[in-house]
Scaffold this active site. Sequence first.
Site, PDB file in Angstrom:
ATOM      1  N   HIS A 118     -27.159  39.894  66.372  1.00 12.36           N
ATOM      2  CA  HIS A 118     -26.528  40.167  65.084  1.00 12.36           C
ATOM      3  C   HIS A 118     -27.607  40.200  64.024  1.00 12.36           C
ATOM      4  O   HIS A 118     -28.555  39.418  64.091  1.00 12.36           O
ATOM      5  CB  HIS A 118     -25.497  39.070  64.766  1.00 12.36           C
ATOM      6  CG  HIS A 118     -24.520  39.489  63.730  1.00 12.36           C
ATOM      7  ND1 HIS A 118     -24.797  39.396  62.398  1.00 12.36           N
ATOM      8  CD2 HIS A 118     -23.285  40.033  63.832  1.00 12.36           C
ATOM      9  CE1 HIS A 118     -23.765  39.856  61.717  1.00 12.36           C
ATOM     10  NE2 HIS A 118     -22.840  40.247  62.570  1.00 12.36           N
ATOM     11  N   ASP A 144     -17.808  40.351  69.481  1.00 11.48           N
ATOM     12  CA  ASP A 144     -17.355  41.432  70.360  1.00 11.48           C
ATOM     13  C   ASP A 144     -17.425  41.064  71.833  1.00 11.48           C
ATOM     14  O   ASP A 144     -16.832  41.740  72.667  1.00 11.48           O
ATOM     15  CB  ASP A 144     -18.199  42.688  70.124  1.00 11.48           C
ATOM     16  CG  ASP A 144     -17.971  43.232  68.739  1.00 11.48           C
ATOM     17  OD1 ASP A 144     -16.838  43.127  68.270  1.00 11.48           O
ATOM     18  OD2 ASP A 144     -18.922  43.740  68.132  1.00 11.48           O
TER      19      ASP A 144
HETATM   20  N1  ACO Z   1     -29.810  43.268  73.659  1.00 14.78           N
HETATM   21  C1  ACO Z   1     -31.146  43.246  73.927  1.00 14.78           C
HETATM   22  N2  ACO Z   1     -32.103  43.153  72.992  1.00 14.78           N
HETATM   23  C2  ACO Z   1     -31.698  43.079  71.715  1.00 14.78           C
HETATM   24  C3  ACO Z   1     -30.327  43.107  71.356  1.00 14.78           C
HETATM   25  C4  ACO Z   1     -29.376  43.197  72.394  1.00 14.78           C
HETATM   26  N3  ACO Z   1     -28.056  43.220  72.127  1.00 14.78           N
HETATM   27  N4  ACO Z   1     -30.219  43.029  70.009  1.00 14.78           N
HETATM   28  C5  ACO Z   1     -31.475  42.976  69.542  1.00 14.78           C
HETATM   29  N5  ACO Z   1     -32.379  43.000  70.574  1.00 14.78           N
HETATM   30  C6  ACO Z   1     -33.828  42.908  70.483  1.00 14.78           C
HETATM   31  C7  ACO Z   1     -34.424  44.172  69.916  1.00 14.78           C
HETATM   32  O1  ACO Z   1     -34.735  45.105  70.940  1.00 14.78           O
HETATM   33  C8  ACO Z   1     -35.665  43.614  69.242  1.00 14.78           C
HETATM   34  O2  ACO Z   1     -36.609  43.342  70.237  1.00 14.78           O
HETATM   35  P1  ACO Z   1     -38.187  43.519  69.919  1.00 14.78           P
HETATM   36  O3  ACO Z   1     -38.505  42.473  68.890  1.00 14.78           O
HETATM   37  O4  ACO Z   1     -38.836  43.286  71.241  1.00 14.78           O
HETATM   38  O5  ACO Z   1     -38.366  44.923  69.430  1.00 14.78           O
HETATM   39  C9  ACO Z   1     -35.176  42.286  68.669  1.00 14.78           C
HETATM   40  O6  ACO Z   1     -34.110  41.870  69.548  1.00 14.78           O
HETATM   41  C10 ACO Z   1     -34.695  42.344  67.254  1.00 14.78           C
HETATM   42  O7  ACO Z   1     -33.648  43.301  67.203  1.00 14.78           O
HETATM   43  P2  ACO Z   1     -33.319  44.226  65.974  1.00 14.78           P
HETATM   44  O8  ACO Z   1     -32.812  45.547  66.504  1.00 14.78           O
HETATM   45  O9  ACO Z   1     -34.461  44.259  65.007  1.00 14.78           O
HETATM   46  O10 ACO Z   1     -32.135  43.455  65.294  1.00 14.78           O
HETATM   47  P3  ACO Z   1     -31.166  44.029  64.223  1.00 14.78           P
HETATM   48  O11 ACO Z   1     -30.815  42.915  63.319  1.00 14.78           O
HETATM   49  O12 ACO Z   1     -31.678  45.268  63.596  1.00 14.78           O
HETATM   50  O13 ACO Z   1     -29.883  44.470  65.111  1.00 14.78           O
HETATM   51  C11 ACO Z   1     -27.759  44.545  66.111  1.00 14.78           C
HETATM   52  C12 ACO Z   1     -28.684  43.804  65.133  1.00 14.78           C
HETATM   53  C13 ACO Z   1     -27.633  46.020  65.695  1.00 14.78           C
HETATM   54  C14 ACO Z   1     -26.365  43.940  66.041  1.00 14.78           C
HETATM   55  C15 ACO Z   1     -28.336  44.438  67.544  1.00 14.78           C
HETATM   56  O14 ACO Z   1     -28.459  43.083  67.895  1.00 14.78           O
HETATM   57  C16 ACO Z   1     -27.496  45.183  68.567  1.00 14.78           C
HETATM   58  O15 ACO Z   1     -27.633  46.399  68.699  1.00 14.78           O
HETATM   59  N6  ACO Z   1     -26.617  44.454  69.331  1.00 14.78           N
HETATM   60  C17 ACO Z   1     -25.784  45.082  70.316  1.00 14.78           C
HETATM   61  C18 ACO Z   1     -24.609  45.749  69.645  1.00 14.78           C
HETATM   62  C19 ACO Z   1     -23.595  44.757  69.158  1.00 14.78           C
HETATM   63  O16 ACO Z   1     -23.151  43.868  69.879  1.00 14.78           O
HETATM   64  N7  ACO Z   1     -23.187  44.957  67.892  1.00 14.78           N
HETATM   65  C20 ACO Z   1     -22.149  44.138  67.285  1.00 14.78           C
HETATM   66  C21 ACO Z   1     -22.626  43.496  66.040  1.00 14.78           C
HETATM   67  S1  ACO Z   1     -21.389  42.422  65.444  1.00 14.78           S
HETATM   68  C22 ACO Z   1     -20.291  43.383  64.640  1.00 14.78           C
HETATM   69  O17 ACO Z   1     -20.537  44.462  64.174  1.00 14.78           O
HETATM   70  C23 ACO Z   1     -18.965  42.802  64.525  1.00 14.78           C
END
Ligand code: ACO
Length: 426
Positions: free
Chosen positions: A303, A360
């Site tokens: 998140h 989720d």
């Molecule tokens: N699975 C694996 N790796 C992940 C995930 C994940 N779900 N989420 C983040 N990471 C990793 C990224 O690849 C990144 O790795 P790195 O540092 O090696 O490059 C690191 O964790 C940081 O991630 P960011 O993308 O910078 O985090 P951001 O805050 O931009 O993204 C987000 C948040 C979009 C929710 C992301 O965690 C994601 O895509 N999750 C999966 C989708 C999801 O479940 N969304 C629901 C959100 S809750 C809602 O809307 C109600």
Amino acid sequence: MTDKATLTIGDKSYDLPILKGSTGPDVVDVRKFYGDSDLFTFDPGFTSTASCESKITYIDGDAGILLHRGYPIDQLAEKSSFLEVCHLLLNGELPTAEEFAKFEHNITYHTMLHAQFDSFFQGFRRDAHPMAIMTGAVGALSAFYADSLNVDDPKQREISAHRLIAKMPTIAARAFQYSVGRPFVTPRNELSYSENFLRMCFSVPAEDWVPNPVLTRAMDRIFILHADHEQNASTSTVRLAGSSGAHPFACIAAGIACLWGPSHGGANQEALEMLEEIGTVENIPAYVQGVKDKKYKLMGFGHRVYKNFDPRAKVMQKTCYEVLEQLGINDPLLEVAMELEKVALSDPYFIDRKLYPNIDFYSGITLRAMGFPTNMFTVLFALARTVGWISQWKEMFEDPSRKIGRPRQLYTGATQRDYAPFENRG
Ligand code: ACO
């Protein structure tokens, strides 16, 4: 603590006021910075930028805290009802018994749709994604309820807010019934908000529909858990659309369109599809390896704000167990989900990145057990979030410092050059 920050660039210093919130991080006020310095601040994705002042929802992502108007989400989910939370978000306070009766009456008596609106649904293909129908149908409300579009009139804003909260379940249920080829069900005023919605989704004319209190409570709780989440992507979209003076139905349609994205509201559908793809516990290690190899993400994890357990995920997990037990369902996907959660929470890849289950992760299994197909999951999210969107939209209009949202940019394209005819190009 000082009440200003000083930024020195070359031989010039700029004093930037620090504004204090009631809790949470203070903010550096950069509103006059461009005028004073000829420099913009740069923050794509708004990771360090507060886009507005708000009194509605507070999140402490490190501590896993979510408060609506000061009340913790777990208390609201446990003790309140969705309609009471709607009143709280919209009006700032939990209602007295009298206020609640009036509010409930207002919402209940706005649940019907204009009869001609029903023919609007027939224009969609039967296999259309219900979110596509939602985006179109909610935008189209302005063509039917043109008497409440004056955004400068507080009374009309209130009527539109009530209409949206009231009519979303009716529209969402119609989108669902249309996709499965069943007749539309008219709302019933003697039923509660969530009971009415479930009846509109699942009843058929061939038999009487009997409410199940555990499922009604679960539905209501799911709505509470999704009601608002401060300045997330769809809420910011609603505020930005509204900042131009666009009417509320257009703004909420914009919010729905944004919510549909897989990184936001679309994640609950994707999380369940991921669990189905994994299928059994033995496949988890290989799947997790794919995540670590960055082939795909673990949906339902991570998140932008929570770097700890999403407090909503805990309540959702409990609700999930209650629903499966009530229905006597032994869903093998729950076993996959529990094991996946265990693996992810003990793996350094996820620990280092502070990736915890979000709401989720368990909502998909619950909704599936209740009878909703995966493509309805995001629709339910949109239904619940409508009150958050409209509360934030209303708050924006009550803020005397409201301005049209107009971000700036770091331009890296071509500098000025002269037009050349075909023969002189290349
Ligand atoms: N699975 C694996 N790796 C992940 C995930 C994940 N779900 N989420 C983040 N990471 C990793 C990224 O690849 C990144 O790795 P790195 O540092 O090696 O490059 C690191 O964790 C940081 O991630 P960011 O993308 O910078 O985090 P951001 O805050 O931009 O993204 C987000 C948040 C979009 C929710 C992301 O965690 C994601 O895509 N999750 C999966 C989708 C999801 O479940 N969304 C629901 C959100 S809750 C809602 O809307 C109600």
